[in-house]
Design an enzyme around this catalytic site. Structure first.
Site, PDB file in Angstrom:
ATOM      1  N   GLU A   1      -0.463   2.348   0.922  1.00 25.68           N
ATOM      2  CA  GLU A   1      -1.367   3.114   1.143  1.00 25.68           C
ATOM      3  C   GLU A   1      -2.029   3.841   0.584  1.00 25.68           C
ATOM      4  O   GLU A   1      -1.645   4.818  -1.034  1.00 25.68           O
ATOM      5  CB  GLU A   1      -0.771   4.691   2.245  1.00 25.68           C
ATOM      6  CG  GLU A   1      -0.251   3.472   3.426  1.00 25.68           C
ATOM      7  CD  GLU A   1      -1.065   3.757   4.717  1.00 25.68           C
ATOM      8  OE1 GLU A   1      -2.121   3.570   4.744  1.00 25.68           O
ATOM      9  OE2 GLU A   1      -0.799   2.937   5.625  1.00 25.68           O
TER      10      GLU A   1
ATOM     11  N   LYS B   1      11.257  10.326  -2.712  1.00 26.79           N
ATOM     12  CA  LYS B   1      10.514   9.829  -4.305  1.00 26.79           C
ATOM     13  C   LYS B   1       9.795  11.199  -4.433  1.00 26.79           C
ATOM     14  O   LYS B   1       8.328  10.114  -3.845  1.00 26.79           O
ATOM     15  CB  LYS B   1      11.039   8.771  -5.093  1.00 26.79           C
ATOM     16  CG  LYS B   1      10.581   9.895  -6.644  1.00 26.79           C
ATOM     17  CD  LYS B   1      10.195   9.124  -7.420  1.00 26.79           C
ATOM     18  CE  LYS B   1       8.317   8.858  -7.770  1.00 26.79           C
ATOM     19  NZ  LYS B   1       7.830  10.421  -7.891  1.00 26.79           N
TER      20      LYS B   1
ATOM     21  N   GLU C   1     -13.220   6.469  -7.030  1.00 30.05           N
ATOM     22  CA  GLU C   1     -12.604   7.299  -6.386  1.00 30.05           C
ATOM     23  C   GLU C   1     -12.867   8.487  -6.801  1.00 30.05           C
ATOM     24  O   GLU C   1     -12.648   9.083  -7.490  1.00 30.05           O
ATOM     25  CB  GLU C   1     -11.442   7.139  -5.827  1.00 30.05           C
ATOM     26  CG  GLU C   1     -10.630   8.145  -4.967  1.00 30.05           C
ATOM     27  CD  GLU C   1      -9.181   7.947  -4.630  1.00 30.05           C
ATOM     28  OE1 GLU C   1      -8.314   7.773  -5.375  1.00 30.05           O
ATOM     29  OE2 GLU C   1      -8.853   8.556  -3.200  1.00 30.05           O
TER      30      GLU C   1
ATOM     31  N   CYS D   1      -6.582  11.637   0.702  1.00 30.63           N
ATOM     32  CA  CYS D   1      -7.525   9.897   0.894  1.00 30.63           C
ATOM     33  C   CYS D   1      -8.736   9.376   1.248  1.00 30.63           C
ATOM     34  O   CYS D   1      -9.629   9.273   1.777  1.00 30.63           O
ATOM     35  CB  CYS D   1      -6.358   8.910   0.510  1.00 30.63           C
ATOM     36  SG  CYS D   1      -5.189   9.546   2.238  1.00 30.63           S
TER      37      CYS D   1
HETATM   38  P1  NAD Z   1      -0.116   7.081  -8.175  1.00 33.67           P
HETATM   39  O1  NAD Z   1      -0.347   6.395  -7.814  1.00 33.67           O
HETATM   40  O2  NAD Z   1       0.067   7.904  -9.166  1.00 33.67           O
HETATM   41  O3  NAD Z   1       1.534   8.389  -7.767  1.00 33.67           O
HETATM   42  C1  NAD Z   1       1.811   8.281  -6.348  1.00 33.67           C
HETATM   43  C2  NAD Z   1       3.321   7.792  -6.447  1.00 33.67           C
HETATM   44  O4  NAD Z   1       3.627   6.851  -6.780  1.00 33.67           O
HETATM   45  C3  NAD Z   1       3.895   8.610  -7.020  1.00 33.67           C
HETATM   46  O5  NAD Z   1       5.321   9.460  -7.081  1.00 33.67           O
HETATM   47  C4  NAD Z   1       4.235   8.164  -8.441  1.00 33.67           C
HETATM   48  O6  NAD Z   1       5.300   9.065  -9.027  1.00 33.67           O
HETATM   49  C5  NAD Z   1       4.747   6.904  -8.024  1.00 33.67           C
HETATM   50  N1  NAD Z   1       4.388   5.966  -9.561  1.00 33.67           N
HETATM   51  C6  NAD Z   1       4.124   6.076  -9.791  1.00 33.67           C
HETATM   52  N2  NAD Z   1       4.020   4.075 -10.866  1.00 33.67           N
HETATM   53  C7  NAD Z   1       4.793   3.802 -10.029  1.00 33.67           C
HETATM   54  C8  NAD Z   1       4.651   2.551 -10.596  1.00 33.67           C
HETATM   55  N3  NAD Z   1       5.202   1.801 -11.015  1.00 33.67           N
HETATM   56  N4  NAD Z   1       6.551   2.696  -9.201  1.00 33.67           N
HETATM   57  C9  NAD Z   1       6.833   3.160  -8.388  1.00 33.67           C
HETATM   58  N5  NAD Z   1       6.389   4.202  -7.666  1.00 33.67           N
HETATM   59  C10 NAD Z   1       4.622   4.441  -8.675  1.00 33.67           C
HETATM   60  O7  NAD Z   1      -0.756   8.588  -6.952  1.00 33.67           O
HETATM   61  P2  NAD Z   1      -1.314  10.382  -7.336  1.00 33.67           P
HETATM   62  O8  NAD Z   1      -2.086  10.495  -8.288  1.00 33.67           O
HETATM   63  O9  NAD Z   1       0.020  10.842  -7.639  1.00 33.67           O
HETATM   64  O10 NAD Z   1      -1.877  10.070  -5.746  1.00 33.67           O
HETATM   65  C11 NAD Z   1      -3.186  10.464  -6.142  1.00 33.67           C
HETATM   66  C12 NAD Z   1      -3.230   8.430  -5.188  1.00 33.67           C
HETATM   67  O11 NAD Z   1      -3.236   8.395  -4.400  1.00 33.67           O
HETATM   68  C13 NAD Z   1      -5.172   8.736  -4.917  1.00 33.67           C
HETATM   69  O12 NAD Z   1      -5.289   7.600  -5.124  1.00 33.67           O
HETATM   70  C14 NAD Z   1      -5.132   8.491  -3.272  1.00 33.67           C
HETATM   71  O13 NAD Z   1      -6.624   8.183  -2.968  1.00 33.67           O
HETATM   72  C15 NAD Z   1      -4.156   8.564  -2.918  1.00 33.67           C
HETATM   73  N6  NAD Z   1      -3.983   8.555  -1.403  1.00 33.67           N
HETATM   74  C16 NAD Z   1      -3.565   7.914  -0.570  1.00 33.67           C
HETATM   75  C17 NAD Z   1      -3.671   8.019   0.372  1.00 33.67           C
HETATM   76  C18 NAD Z   1      -3.390   6.874   1.800  1.00 33.67           C
HETATM   77  O14 NAD Z   1      -2.632   7.314   2.867  1.00 33.67           O
HETATM   78  N7  NAD Z   1      -4.385   6.129   1.700  1.00 33.67           N
HETATM   79  C19 NAD Z   1      -3.304   9.176   0.776  1.00 33.67           C
HETATM   80  C20 NAD Z   1      -3.038  10.111   0.229  1.00 33.67           C
HETATM   81  C21 NAD Z   1      -2.991  10.183  -1.180  1.00 33.67           C
END
Ligand code: NAD
Length: 477
Positions: free
Chosen positions: A244, A171, A379, A278
């Site tokens: 992650e 997804k 962050e 990230c």
């Molecule tokens: P987000 O957490 O809002 O969403 C990430 C994904 O999770 C999306 O596809 C979303 O639809 C899905 N999602 C949201 N709630 C969910 C739930 N309850 N159950 C299952 N899926 C769910 O994150 P974002 O705003 O899209 O991305 C930014 C964040 O991601 C930042 O905090 C960033 O640091 C982090 N990030 C981490 C890494 C890493 O490797 N550690 C890499 C890139 C981004």
């Protein structure tokens, strides 16, 4: 209208619902996509389980060959895919090309590993018996991806999973599905069997993946609050999770550092992808002797980062991905200013007609940022860098570790003693010494503390998509 990829078919959502994907630079509609939900995830999970019966029984060498051919075909479409990525995500076309290439390279890298991983033969006390340790695929795995690096973060999950013999329900983030669909379509055109990777879209699809009993493991990249929700949702199923999550990577620069090299790496480390990474340098701690000079070098570099529509080759930094993200970073900067911080470069939004319809923000450097300000405790997912003056390495390490996150970290120094101390003491899953913060395919990557757990990249990620099974053979007639 784009469609989902399930069971070898190109399908709309069972509910018939759709939503629009918008270009963050112009506000224009890029395409409409299905807004899938639990019914679609269920269908995709069943399709993946069916496909896995064949895919998992291929020899590892056959999987290697298929993945190589599929990756090569996809890599022939990098330019087309990169353009779509820029349109839906906002990043510059140069950044999109790098990312699209990384998708194909990652599939090939794990394809190579498919027939290199082996189990163990174990002598047992009774000479009439012996033991084996096998590695088996988990079955069906779920991949949930954010919008900041839609392709590399999808490949990080798909590649080791399918190389190990699993099939996937993927997804993408709701706002960046289109380039991902094209990558998966290109893999299928290149020979990846239908059903091995299924793509489900929609706002409700993530939770449905986590709670679907057919899916044995879920890898999520996302924010820390989402990671906590996913872990709780997965608990009743005892489902394996790799999380992650967010980060606030500290970088320490000591008086004996190569400042030119440090400035270049810090600028890229903070402003690449408009700061929405990230692994990004989100807190900079600089020793007093080089503080002024390093600031000058950083400001010189920030001046060159012209914001603009990512499709314009002259743009050096795209817009932020969404209005909400921009508002969040603006609020964090405002909070620091109210607590006494000063802007030494940037601040605010770029002005001009070409910026009016997109979520643009200037690259920004702040000093005198107090410890309790949001920029140092949360962050910062955008192009704003807080710089803090430190007396020595002791203070740098103490402040660097004063964070709930533990993803990346870096140090610039010419002293082996200082570097090694930082390597041992920085609380993070990765430390770069005099090097650009880039995650390498070869090294396991993942966080500690509230940045999550589990690894992507490296042999370690492949192993986490397998389960060990012990076997005893008794030698009886
Ligand atoms: P987000 O957490 O809002 O969403 C990430 C994904 O999770 C999306 O596809 C979303 O639809 C899905 N999602 C949201 N709630 C969910 C739930 N309850 N159950 C299952 N899926 C769910 O994150 P974002 O705003 O899209 O991305 C930014 C964040 O991601 C930042 O905090 C960033 O640091 C982090 N990030 C981490 C890494 C890493 O490797 N550690 C890499 C890139 C981004």
């Amino acid at each position: 209208m784009a469609t989902m990829i399930i069971e070898g078919e190109r399908v709309e959502a069972a509910s018939g619902r759709t939503y629009e994907v918008h270009n963050p630079a112009t506000g224009e509609v890029v395409d409409s996509v299905p807004d899938g939900g639990p019914e679609d995830v269920e269908r995709a999970a069943r399709a993946a389980a069916e496909a896995q019966k064949t895919w998992g029984r291929l020899s590892a060498g056959e999987r290697r060959q298929i993945l190589h051919r599929a990756a090569a075909h996809m890599l022939g479409k990098v330019d087309e895919i990169a353009e779509m990525l820029t349109k839906e995500q906002g990043k510059t076309i140069l950044e999109s090309r790098i990312e699209a290439r990384r998708f194909g390279e990652n599939i090939a890298w794990y394809g190579d590993l498919a027939d290199k991983i082996h189990g163990d033969y174990v002598n047992l006390p009774d000479p009439q018996s012996f033991g084996l340790v096998l590695r088996r695929p988990i079955g069906v795995t779920g991949a949930i991806v954010p919008w900041n690096f839609p392709l590399t973060l999808a490949a990080n999950k798909i590649a080791p999973s399918i190389a190990a013999g699993n099939c996937v329900v993927l997804k993408p983030a709701s706002t960046t599905p289109l380039s991902t669909l094209r990558c998966v379509e290109a893999l299928i055109e290149g020979g990846l069997p239908e059903g091995v990777v299924n793509v489900v879209l929609g706002h409700r699809a993530g939770e449905a993946i986590v709670t679907n009993p057919i899916i044995g493991k879920v890898a999520l990249t996302g924010s820390t609050p989402t990671g906590k929700q996913v872990m709780a949702q997965a608990a009743p199923y005892l489902k394996k999770v790799t999380l992650e999550l967010g980060g606030s990577d500290p970088c320490i620069v000591l008086d004996d550092a190569n400042l030119e090299a440090a400035a270049k790496a810090i600028s890229t480390g903070r402003f690449f992808n408009c700061g929405q990474a990230c692994l990004a340098i989100k807190r900079l701690y600089v020793q007093e002797g080089v503080y002024d000079r390093l600031l000058e070098l950083l400001v010189e570099r920030a001046r060159k980062l012209k914001p603009g529509n990512g499709l314009d080759p002259a743009s050096r930094m795209g817009p932020m991905h969404s209005e909400t993200q921009r508002a969040e970073v603006e609020a964090q900067v405002q909070d620091a200013l109210e607590r006494g911080a000063r802007v030494v470069y940037g601040g605010g939004r770029p002005q001009g007609p070409e910026y009016e319809r997109g979520w643009f923000l200037n690259p920004t450097i702040l000093v005198d940022v107090p410890q309790d300000s949001r920029m140092l405790t949360e962050e910062v997912f955008g192009p704003a860098l807080p710089v803090v003056r430190i007396k020595d390495l002791d203070q740098g390490l103490e402040l660097a570790n004063r964070s709930s996150f533990g993803l990346g970290s870096s140090i610039w120094t010419s002293s082996m003693r200082s570097a090694h101390r930082a390597v041992l003491e920085l609380e993070a899953g990765y430390t770069w010494v005099n090097a650009l913060q880039v995650a390498h395919d070869e090294l396991p990557f993942g966080g500690t503390k509230e940045s999550g757990f589990g690894k992507e990249h490296g042999i370690e990620a492949f192993l986490q998509y397998t389960e060990q099974k012990s076997v005893v053979y008794g030698l009886v007639d």
